[in-house]
Motif scaffolding. Structure first.
Motif, PDB file in Angstrom:
ATOM      1  N   LEU A  34     -12.015   7.101   1.454  1.00 53.17           N
ATOM      2  CA  LEU A  34     -12.499   8.010   2.500  1.00 53.17           C
ATOM      3  C   LEU A  34     -11.401   8.936   3.003  1.00 53.17           C
ATOM      4  O   LEU A  34     -11.410   9.369   4.157  1.00 53.17           O
ATOM      5  N   GLY A  35     -10.421   9.236   2.147  1.00 55.97           N
ATOM      6  CA  GLY A  35      -9.331  10.096   2.554  1.00 55.97           C
ATOM      7  C   GLY A  35      -8.252   9.407   3.363  1.00 55.97           C
ATOM      8  O   GLY A  35      -7.317  10.058   3.844  1.00 55.97           O
ATOM      9  N   LEU A  36      -8.351   8.098   3.516  1.00 55.39           N
ATOM     10  CA  LEU A  36      -7.397   7.309   4.299  1.00 55.39           C
ATOM     11  C   LEU A  36      -6.602   6.391   3.383  1.00 55.39           C
ATOM     12  O   LEU A  36      -7.086   5.980   2.328  1.00 55.39           O
ATOM     13  N   VAL A  37      -5.390   6.038   3.808  1.00 57.09           N
ATOM     14  CA  VAL A  37      -4.544   5.118   3.049  1.00 57.09           C
ATOM     15  C   VAL A  37      -3.949   4.099   4.011  1.00 57.09           C
ATOM     16  O   VAL A  37      -3.353   4.463   5.039  1.00 57.09           O
ATOM     17  N   PHE A  38      -4.121   2.820   3.677  1.00 58.49           N
ATOM     18  CA  PHE A  38      -3.572   1.725   4.477  1.00 58.49           C
ATOM     19  C   PHE A  38      -2.755   0.809   3.576  1.00 58.49           C
ATOM     20  O   PHE A  38      -2.999   0.734   2.370  1.00 58.49           O
ATOM     21  N   GLY A  39      -1.795   0.106   4.166  1.00 57.73           N
ATOM     22  CA  GLY A  39      -1.000  -0.832   3.390  1.00 57.73           C
ATOM     23  C   GLY A  39      -0.440  -1.930   4.259  1.00 57.73           C
ATOM     24  O   GLY A  39      -0.453  -1.849   5.493  1.00 57.73           O
TER      25      GLY A  39
END
Length: 254
Positions: A34-39
Motif C-alpha cells: 500500500l505504498g508503505l514500508v515497515f521493518g
C-alpha cells in the motif's frame, strides 16, 4: 544511499541485473504494501519508512506485515497484534510469521509449522484480546506463507514451494495446493500486484515469471542478480526491498 558495487561476473541464462542501492539502517525483516514500508530490527524495535528516514514506532515485534488487511505483527512470544487507531491491539492466536498482503486476508505460520488464515470478515473484526478470531487451518508443514491479490504461496520445511488455489475473500483456505516443481526456496513473498519473489538456501533472489489468473503458479524462476546473499525480500510499487545476511537494507528499482 550507496550504490552497490558492480560485480564483474557474467550471468548466463535466465538472469536479470537489478539497479540496487544500500539504504541506511539495519533490519532483520521488512515488509512493503500500500505504498508503505515497515521493518523490525534484532532488538524487536519497529520502524516505518517516511521519506528517507526510518521512524521508530511503538511496540516490540519479531515480524511485521502491511497490506489490504491492515498493519499486523507478531512478537517473540508468538503473540499476534493488529494496529487499531494508532495502537497495537492483541489478537487471539499464536503465530511466528504473518502476512497481510492478500485481498483483505491474513495468513501465517505458527511455531509448530502449521499454517492458518483469516477470512476478510474475521480480519476486519479482530479487535481486542477478548475477541474470538476464527482462524482457519490450511496446512501442517509450512515455514513461510505469503498472499497477494491472485494467490497465496507457501514454503515447507523441506524448502518445497506450493501455491494455494482458488483463495477468496470468504474462503481463505482455498481448494488445495499446487506444487511448484524444482523450486527449492526458504522464503517466497507475493507483492501487492501479484509479482512473486523467492530466496533460496544460499540467499539468491528469484522472480517467478509467467503468473496469470489461469496459471497462478507461473512458468519459471528468473534469477535477480544482486551482489551479496539475502535473507528477506518484499515488493511493492516497483521497488524490491531486500535484507542481507548481515541485516543491511537494500532497495532495488524494477
Amino acid at each position: 544511499m550507496r550504490t552497490l558495487a558492480l560485480c564483474l561476473i557474467l550471468v548466463m541464462g535466465t538472469s536479470e541485473a537489478l539497479d540496487c542501492q544500500f539504504v541506511d539502517g539495519s533490519l532483520k525483516q521488512v515488509d512493503a504494501g500500500l505504498g508503505l514500508v515497515f521493518g523490525v530490527n534484532d532488538a524487536g524495535a519497529v520502524f516505518m519508512r517516511f521519506g528517507n528516514k526510518w521512524v521508530p514506532m511503538e511496540g516490540n515485534l519479531k515480524h511485521v506485515t502491511v497490506g489490504p488487511a491492515g498493519l499486523w505483527g507478531v512478537n517473540e512470544h508468538f503473540h499476534i497484534f493488529k494496529m487499531v487507531a494508532g495502537k497495537w491491539e492483541r489478537v487471539e492466536g499464536l503465530l511466528k510469521q504473518i502476512d497481510a498482503g492478500g485481498d483483505q486476508l491474513i495468513g501465517g505460520v505458527n511455531n509448530e509449522s502449521a499454517g492458518f488464515c483469516l477470512n476478510q470478515q474475521g480480519a476486519a473484526l479482530a479487535l481486542g484480546e477478548g475477541a474470538h478470531v476464527p482462524w482457519v487451518s490450511i496446512a501442517d508443514d509450512l515455514v513461510y506463507y505469503s498472499c497477494g491479490p491472485q494467490s497465496c504461496w507457501g514454503v515447507t520445511s523441506k524448502n518445497a514451494v506450493l501455491v494455494r488455489k482458488e483463495v477468496t475473500l470468504n474462503k481463505c483456505q482455498g481448494l488445495g495446493w499446487e506444487p511448484v516443481p524444482d523450486s527449492p526456496m526458504v522464503l517466497v513473498e507475493v507483492g501487492s500486484d501479484g509479482i512473486v519473489f523467492g530466496i533460496n538456501g544460499t540467499g539468491e533472489v528469484f522472480r517467478r515469471a509467467g503468473i496469470t489468473e489461469s496459471n497462478p503458479s507461473g512458468s519459471q524462476w528468473t534469477h535477480q542478480y544482486v551482489c551479496g546473499n539475502m535473507r528477506h525480500a518484499t515488493y511493492d510499487l516497483g521497488v524490491l526491498w531486500l535484507i542481507t545476511m548481515d541485516q543491511k537494507i537494500v532497495s532495488c528499482i524494477l
